[in-house]
Design an enzyme around this catalytic site. Sequence first.
Site, short mmCIF file in Angstrom:
data_model
loop_
_atom_site.label_atom_id
_atom_site.label_comp_id
_atom_site.label_asym_id
_atom_site.label_seq_id
_atom_site.Cartn_x
_atom_site.Cartn_y
_atom_site.Cartn_z
N ARG A 106 -4.58 28.63 5.57
CA ARG A 106 -4.46 27.77 4.42
C ARG A 106 -5.72 28.22 3.62
NH1 ARG A 106 -5.88 21.27 3.58
NH2 ARG A 106 -4.69 21.23 1.58
N HIS A 107 -5.46 28.26 2.10
CA HIS A 107 -6.62 28.32 1.40
C HIS A 107 -7.77 27.53 1.69
CE1 HIS A 107 -5.99 24.85 -1.11
NE2 HIS A 107 -4.56 24.81 -0.70
N GLY A 108 -8.89 27.95 0.88
CA GLY A 108 -10.03 27.16 1.00
C GLY A 108 -10.08 25.82 0.17
N ASP A 125 -11.59 21.74 -5.97
CA ASP A 125 -12.24 20.41 -6.53
C ASP A 125 -11.06 19.33 -6.46
OD1 ASP A 125 -14.61 20.97 -6.83
OD2 ASP A 125 -14.33 21.55 -9.06
N PHE A 126 -9.85 19.72 -6.80
CA PHE A 126 -8.49 18.77 -6.35
C PHE A 126 -8.47 18.37 -5.12
CE2 PHE A 126 -7.53 21.21 -10.24
CZ PHE A 126 -7.11 20.28 -11.27
N ASN A 127 -8.68 19.20 -4.28
CA ASN A 127 -8.67 18.70 -2.67
C ASN A 127 -9.77 17.79 -2.42
OD1 ASN A 127 -8.07 22.32 -1.45
ND2 ASN A 127 -6.57 20.65 -1.53
N ARG A 152 -5.78 30.42 -5.64
CA ARG A 152 -6.62 29.85 -4.66
C ARG A 152 -6.19 30.60 -3.07
NH1 ARG A 152 -3.09 25.65 -6.25
NH2 ARG A 152 -1.68 24.74 -4.70
N GLU A 196 3.06 26.59 -2.60
CA GLU A 196 2.99 25.21 -2.19
C GLU A 196 4.38 24.62 -2.66
OE1 GLU A 196 2.70 23.30 0.08
OE2 GLU A 196 0.88 22.37 -0.24
#
Length: 214
Positions: free
Chosen positions: A10-12, A15-17, A61, A84
């Site tokens: 999975r991507h790193g 800021d949204f995460n 990302r 996604e």
Amino acid sequence: MKSKTIYLIRHGETDFNRQGIVQGSGVDSELNEWGIAQAEAFFDAYQHVPFDKIYTSALRRTIQSVQGFIDLGIAHESHAGLNEISWGCREGQTPNTMDNAYYRDLVLSWRSGQVHVPCEEGESPVDVRTRQKPVVDLILSRPHERTVLVAMHGRAIRILLTLLFDEHLTEMDKYEHSNLCLYRLKYLYSEQKFVLETANDITHLLSLDIPHNS
């Protein structure tokens, strides 16, 4: 026995995460400082692996998450089929109480078998798996690529794993994930099946200092 090893990550973090904002396929965000550190830690741990090819979604990302390997000159392809899930009209918005209830009810409906139900103005799990399958078929059609690195997204990974293991989509939530986690799988060509070797592995991140929210 001829086989293919797939390192699926999975991507790193973005800021949204960090803020709990849904990104989906419609928000092409970049890794934040912590996400870049996660990507570098993964590279440090796995740069010795002789990857023959890198596959990512078409979103930045995921590409940034494997940039260290791309910089080594390893061949890279991006495919929108690995993007996604589209969360529709709620993408990019800070969830409020009503949104949280909407997501909860939607995921519960999927778990109960209503996997054709899409997000509002978005995709259903069936839609995502349908666009993933041609990419999987492409990857498997290249047996000379013995070891590949695939960078994707959380919900998309859950859906993909049910496809690879020939499971019903109601099983997808059993596959846990975190930012820059690793699933390692082996595909046995003679038996035409996948074997799960590692799930949601983040040992490569344990050396990092815990980030502090600003």
